[in-house]
Motif scaffolding. Structure first.
Motif, mmCIF file in Angstrom:
data_model
loop_
_atom_site.group_PDB
_atom_site.id
_atom_site.type_symbol
_atom_site.label_atom_id
_atom_site.label_comp_id
_atom_site.label_asym_id
_atom_site.label_seq_id
_atom_site.Cartn_x
_atom_site.Cartn_y
_atom_site.Cartn_z
ATOM 1 N N LEU A 139 0.817 -1.209 0.000
ATOM 2 C CA LEU A 139 0.000 0.000 0.000
ATOM 3 C C LEU A 139 0.851 1.259 0.000
ATOM 4 O O LEU A 139 0.586 2.211 -0.756
ATOM 5 N N THR A 140 1.896 1.295 0.829
ATOM 6 C CA THR A 140 2.732 2.493 0.925
ATOM 7 C C THR A 140 3.475 2.748 -0.385
ATOM 8 O O THR A 140 3.454 3.863 -0.930
ATOM 9 N N THR A 141 4.152 1.719 -0.885
ATOM 10 C CA THR A 141 4.930 1.870 -2.122
ATOM 11 C C THR A 141 4.033 2.236 -3.295
ATOM 12 O O THR A 141 4.357 3.117 -4.096
ATOM 13 N N ASP A 142 2.893 1.562 -3.397
ATOM 14 C CA ASP A 142 1.969 1.855 -4.498
ATOM 15 C C ASP A 142 1.445 3.284 -4.417
ATOM 16 O O ASP A 142 1.301 3.965 -5.440
ATOM 17 N N SER A 143 1.175 3.747 -3.206
ATOM 18 C CA SER A 143 0.625 5.095 -3.040
ATOM 19 C C SER A 143 1.653 6.180 -3.341
ATOM 20 O O SER A 143 1.302 7.285 -3.738
ATOM 21 N N LEU A 144 2.935 5.858 -3.157
ATOM 22 C CA LEU A 144 3.999 6.824 -3.421
ATOM 23 C C LEU A 144 4.346 6.935 -4.907
ATOM 24 O O LEU A 144 5.073 7.849 -5.313
ATOM 25 N N GLY A 145 3.856 6.012 -5.707
ATOM 26 C CA GLY A 145 4.116 6.071 -7.139
ATOM 27 C C GLY A 145 5.588 5.916 -7.478
ATOM 28 O O GLY A 145 6.156 6.748 -8.196
ATOM 29 N N LEU A 146 6.212 4.845 -6.993
ATOM 30 C CA LEU A 146 7.648 4.643 -7.189
ATOM 31 C C LEU A 146 7.987 3.836 -8.446
ATOM 32 O O LEU A 146 9.141 3.494 -8.664
ATOM 33 N N GLN A 147 6.995 3.555 -9.258
ATOM 34 C CA GLN A 147 7.246 2.831 -10.494
ATOM 35 C C GLN A 147 8.223 3.619 -11.374
ATOM 36 O O GLN A 147 8.144 4.838 -11.472
ATOM 37 N N GLY A 148 9.140 2.892 -11.983
ATOM 38 C CA GLY A 148 10.124 3.537 -12.839
ATOM 39 C C GLY A 148 11.423 3.871 -12.132
ATOM 40 O O GLY A 148 12.426 4.188 -12.787
ATOM 41 N N LEU A 149 11.444 3.801 -10.812
ATOM 42 C CA LEU A 149 12.661 4.052 -10.043
ATOM 43 C C LEU A 149 13.329 2.714 -9.715
ATOM 44 O O LEU A 149 12.657 1.688 -9.550
ATOM 45 N N THR A 150 14.646 2.732 -9.607
ATOM 46 C CA THR A 150 15.384 1.509 -9.301
ATOM 47 C C THR A 150 16.331 1.748 -8.124
ATOM 48 O O THR A 150 16.710 2.894 -7.835
#
Length: 282
Positions: free
Chosen positions: A23-34
């Motif tokens: 929930l936290t990671t998805d809400s922060l919109g971290l897609q595309g970061l590595t």
């Protein structure tokens, strides 16, 4: 040492932790970061579970590799594994992987500590660990025990004969000789282990033909007396001591005449302290 938890079991651990996603990671919109994550020991330990931890990261979509394999004794600061990949992937696997390495290394380290104490005193007896502390942990618990230099006492009800007082409660219409004889007839390839809690019981079971006596909660002095009484009676079963065996008492039990030491102490050992270092790709 290879991983002992298959992919389905590892996926189940991930699903238990994040059944509907992170929930936290998805809400922060971290897609595309590595990013990169490294596990390291914060204390001396016997490492266990690095192979399963690496596979957890891989199942989440990251690249990962083992830096220190299971069974290695390491000092504080030693790096155990590394993973690199999408931020959501490494964050999803992180906690489950850390817990698995910490808990299994805790068991392995305690097994290794007791074995080291025994060997330093010149005692060559095997340290066998009793069943897992909690259902569902058998596979990684057995791996941790082996990593520390021990053996498993029993892997389950299906692979060994252990005649307990609870069994004999329901066979009291038969003599002890009949009960032992029945087990020997039906399972001729298995050694018969009989649990006993008193000297008289041990002598009776040995006389009936038990191959191994599992002495429950005997003191070292009682073990020595039991060994002498059996020898006087010309009975020579293997003596397995269970109950009260830990790093402080193992040598006393070994010197008293136990052939095998059974301990549940490692199964309740605290987790090792595993540091997790994150870094973000620029």
């Amino acid at each position: 040492m290879p991983a002992v938890l298959h992919d389905a079991a590892l996926q189940a651990l991930l699903l238990e932790d994040a059944p509907y996603g992170d929930l936290t990671t998805d809400s922060l919109g971290l897609q595309g970061l590595t990013g990169r994550v490294v596990f390291a020991a914060r204390q001396p330990m016997t490492v266990c579970g690095s192979e399963e931890a690496v596979r957890l990261f891989q199942l989440c979509g990251a690249e990962a590799h083992v830096l220190t394999p299971t069974g290695r004794h390491v000092l504080a600061g030693t790096e155990l594994l590394a993973a690199h990949g999408p931020a959501p992937a490494v964050l999803l696997a992180w906690k489950v992987a850390q817990a698995l390495v910490a808990c299994s290394s805790g068991v392995a380290s305690e097994v290794g500590r007791i074995v080291t104490v025994l060997r330093a005193a010149g005692c060559g007896q095997a340290l066998a660990c009793a069943g897992p502390a909690f259902p569902g942990t058998r596979a990684w618990m057995a791996k941790a025990v082996q990593a520390g230099g021990g053996i498993m006492h029993r892997l389950g009800l299906s692979e060994s004969l252990l005649l307990c007082p609870e069994h004999r409660l329901f066979t009291d219409e038969h003599s002890l000789d009949d009960t032992v004889g029945r087990l020997r007839k039906l399972q001729p390839q298995k050694r018969l282990v009989a649990e006993c809690g008193a000297m008289e019981e041990a002598l009776a079971l040995a006389a009936s033909g038990a191959d191994v006596l599992q002495l429950e909660r005997f003191t070292p002095e009682a073990v020595r007396a039991c060994r002498l009484a059996l020898h006087t009676s010309r009975l020579h079963p293997m003596l397995v001591v269970s109950g009260g065996v830990d790093g402080d008492s193992a040598v006393a039990y070994a010197e008293a005449g136990a052939d095998v030491l059974v301990s549940s102490a490692p199964c309740h050992a605290p987790p090792c302290d595993v540091e997790v270092r994150f870094s973000r790709d620029v």
